[in-house]
Design an enzyme around this catalytic site. Structure first.
Site, short mmCIF file in Angstrom:
data_model
loop_
_atom_site.label_atom_id
_atom_site.label_comp_id
_atom_site.label_asym_id
_atom_site.label_seq_id
_atom_site.Cartn_x
_atom_site.Cartn_y
_atom_site.Cartn_z
N PHE A 1 0.81 -1.22 0.00
CA PHE A 1 0.00 0.00 0.00
C PHE A 1 0.85 1.27 0.00
O PHE A 1 0.30 2.36 -0.13
CB PHE A 1 -0.88 0.05 1.27
CG PHE A 1 -1.84 -1.09 1.38
CD1 PHE A 1 -3.10 -1.00 0.82
CD2 PHE A 1 -1.49 -2.25 2.03
CE1 PHE A 1 -3.99 -2.06 0.90
CE2 PHE A 1 -2.37 -3.32 2.12
CZ PHE A 1 -3.62 -3.22 1.56
N ALA B 1 2.64 4.35 -0.76
CA ALA B 1 2.76 5.20 -1.95
C ALA B 1 2.32 6.62 -1.62
O ALA B 1 1.56 6.85 -0.68
CB ALA B 1 1.87 4.67 -3.08
N TYR C 1 0.71 10.64 -10.61
CA TYR C 1 0.25 9.58 -9.70
C TYR C 1 -0.15 8.34 -10.51
O TYR C 1 0.34 7.23 -10.27
CB TYR C 1 -0.91 10.10 -8.85
CG TYR C 1 -1.61 9.02 -8.08
CD1 TYR C 1 -0.91 8.23 -7.16
CD2 TYR C 1 -2.97 8.76 -8.28
CE1 TYR C 1 -1.55 7.22 -6.47
CE2 TYR C 1 -3.61 7.76 -7.58
CZ TYR C 1 -2.91 6.99 -6.68
OH TYR C 1 -3.54 5.99 -6.00
N HIS D 1 -9.58 15.05 -0.41
CA HIS D 1 -10.68 14.22 -0.92
C HIS D 1 -12.05 14.82 -0.64
O HIS D 1 -12.27 15.45 0.39
CB HIS D 1 -10.57 12.80 -0.35
CG HIS D 1 -9.38 12.07 -0.89
ND1 HIS D 1 -8.38 11.60 -0.10
CD2 HIS D 1 -9.02 11.78 -2.16
CE1 HIS D 1 -7.45 11.03 -0.86
NE2 HIS D 1 -7.82 11.13 -2.11
N ASP E 1 -7.59 16.22 -13.20
CA ASP E 1 -8.87 15.55 -12.94
C ASP E 1 -9.54 15.10 -14.24
O ASP E 1 -9.75 15.92 -15.13
CB ASP E 1 -9.85 16.53 -12.25
CG ASP E 1 -9.77 16.46 -10.73
OD1 ASP E 1 -9.06 15.60 -10.20
OD2 ASP E 1 -10.45 17.29 -10.09
N1 UDP Z 1 -13.59 17.66 -5.64
C1 UDP Z 1 -14.12 18.95 -5.54
N2 UDP Z 1 -13.75 19.71 -4.47
C2 UDP Z 1 -12.89 19.27 -3.52
C3 UDP Z 1 -12.35 17.97 -3.62
C4 UDP Z 1 -12.72 17.19 -4.71
O1 UDP Z 1 -14.90 19.38 -6.39
O2 UDP Z 1 -12.58 20.03 -2.58
C5 UDP Z 1 -14.00 16.80 -6.78
C6 UDP Z 1 -12.84 16.43 -7.70
O3 UDP Z 1 -12.71 17.37 -8.76
C7 UDP Z 1 -13.29 15.06 -8.21
C8 UDP Z 1 -14.15 14.50 -7.09
O4 UDP Z 1 -14.47 15.61 -6.25
O5 UDP Z 1 -14.11 15.22 -9.34
C9 UDP Z 1 -13.41 13.46 -6.25
O6 UDP Z 1 -12.16 14.01 -5.88
P1 UDP Z 1 -11.23 13.31 -4.81
O7 UDP Z 1 -10.07 14.22 -4.57
O8 UDP Z 1 -12.05 12.92 -3.62
O9 UDP Z 1 -10.78 11.96 -5.50
P2 UDP Z 1 -10.04 11.69 -6.91
O10 UDP Z 1 -11.14 11.34 -7.87
O11 UDP Z 1 -9.26 12.89 -7.29
O12 UDP Z 1 -9.17 10.51 -6.60
#
Ligand code: UDP
Length: 322
Positions: A70, A72, A138, A184, A279
């Site tokens: 895990f 990373a 990543y 997140h 994203d």
């Molecule tokens: N997101 C957002 N505002 C935040 C954090 C995340 O709008 O403060 C959106 C982000 O653009 C993505 C989704 O929520 O579309 C999930 O993002 P997260 O960082 O939880 O996980 P990821 O998909 O990047 O691994």
């Protein structure tokens, strides 16, 4: 089985550690505690504090049946601005671990891979044979490790499973997300309704999705953990099995926000900001292979994930919503 859990003091690794122990496995955790927490490693597991390069010393003790990996760096945005950190930590660290696994003839490996290897897919749901075109460092580093594992399985009798996580959420065994810098969506949204941060910033509402916000496939950490235990015996010697782990349902940022409001009974202060670099618009899994090869079916829905994350992160406020 006698297992080594590398990165077992983090969010997902420590939930998997608990499930392994509950199912009668023996667990040694190796973690440098750079992002993990020593207090999340249960007393029944042995904790070795050290870098991934120390794995060879631990495995030299003998008798290990499996390694679960895990350890990373795992933040998309950070990987875009600091790719060197990601290539050094994720790829060079994993190379050292693979060499140790081969040197000490460890028969099984389960690796935390990611949906980020697929980049911006042409369509969803995503199956494992979709093209891999990561849009950030990543995803690129995780893909590089997946490729190294494939090569290792061809060259040796290693039975390996890469689990490509979609969006992991929720809490289990009293363990939830505790990142120093939280990025997140669900933990940030919970902090926003709780008043622990001003507001949630929606990273763009002009995406090519039904409501203009990105779609993600959220999977409960307890379901995810179960997939790891099933994966221990899923691959044949010399096989590298790759499975997506998701529910097969996409939820938009706005839908997640509504679920958070419903679960907590609190309004969400929010604003719309620019898109976040790296994203993709949609990441939704096909979970068919995981079902077929691991016998895995996720059991928890988004409401449960949010409720469990809420009870973990704001126990003082939990119970106020539905
Ligand atoms: N997101 C957002 N505002 C935040 C954090 C995340 O709008 O403060 C959106 C982000 O653009 C993505 C989704 O929520 O579309 C999930 O993002 P997260 O960082 O939880 O996980 P990821 O998909 O990047 O691994």
């Amino acid at each position: 089985m006698k297992t080594l859990v590398v990165g077992g003091a983090g969010y997902i690794g420590s939930v998997v550690t608990r499930l392994l122990l509950a199912e009668g496995h023996q667990v040694t955790v190796l973690d440098d505690l750079s992002t993990g927490h020593a207090d999340t490693v249960p007393a029944e597991a042995r904790l070795v504090t050290g870098d991934i390069a120390e794995a060879t010393k631990v495995l030299a003790e003998g008798g290990f049946d499996a390694v679960l990996h895990f350890a990373a760096k795992s933040l998309v945005g950070e990987s875009v601005v600091n790719p060197s950190l990601y290539w050094r930590t994720n790829v060079i660290g994993s190379r050292a671990l693979l060499d140790a696994i081969t040197e000490h003839h460890i028969p099984r490996l389960v690796f935390s891979s990611t949906a980020a290897v697929y980049g911006e897919p042409d369509q969803v749901p995503i199956t494992e044979d979709f093209p891999t075109r990561p849009t950030n460092a990543y995803g690129a580093t995780k893909l590089a490790v997946d490729m190294m594992i494939t090569n290792e399985c061809t060259a040796t009798d290693l039975a390996a499973v890469s689990l490509r996580y979609f969006n992991v959420a929720g809490a289990a065994y009293g363990v939830g997300e505790r990142h120093t810098t939280e990025t997140h969506l669900i933990p940030i949204a919970l902090d926003a309704v709780a008043g622990k941060r001003d507001k949630l910033t929606i990273y763009g509402d002009d995406w090519s999705t039904p409501d203009g916000t990105p779609l993600r496939d959220y999977v409960h950490v307890a379901d995810l953990a179960r997939a790891h235990v099933l994966a221990l015996t899923a691959a044949e010697p010399g096989e590298h099995l790759i499975c997506n782990l998701g529910n097969g349902n996409g939820f938009s940022v706005l839908e997640v926000m509504k679920t958070v409001e419903k679960v907590t009974g609190l309004p969400m202060p929010h604003t719309v900001g620019p898109r976040r670099m790296g994203d993709p618009a949609r990441l939704v899994a096909s979970a068919a292979r995981a079902q077929q090869r691991l016998g895995w079916l996720p059991e928890h829905d988004l409401t449960t994930m949010v409720a469990d994350a809420w009870a973990f992160s704001h126990p003082d406020l939990a119970g106020t919503g539905e």
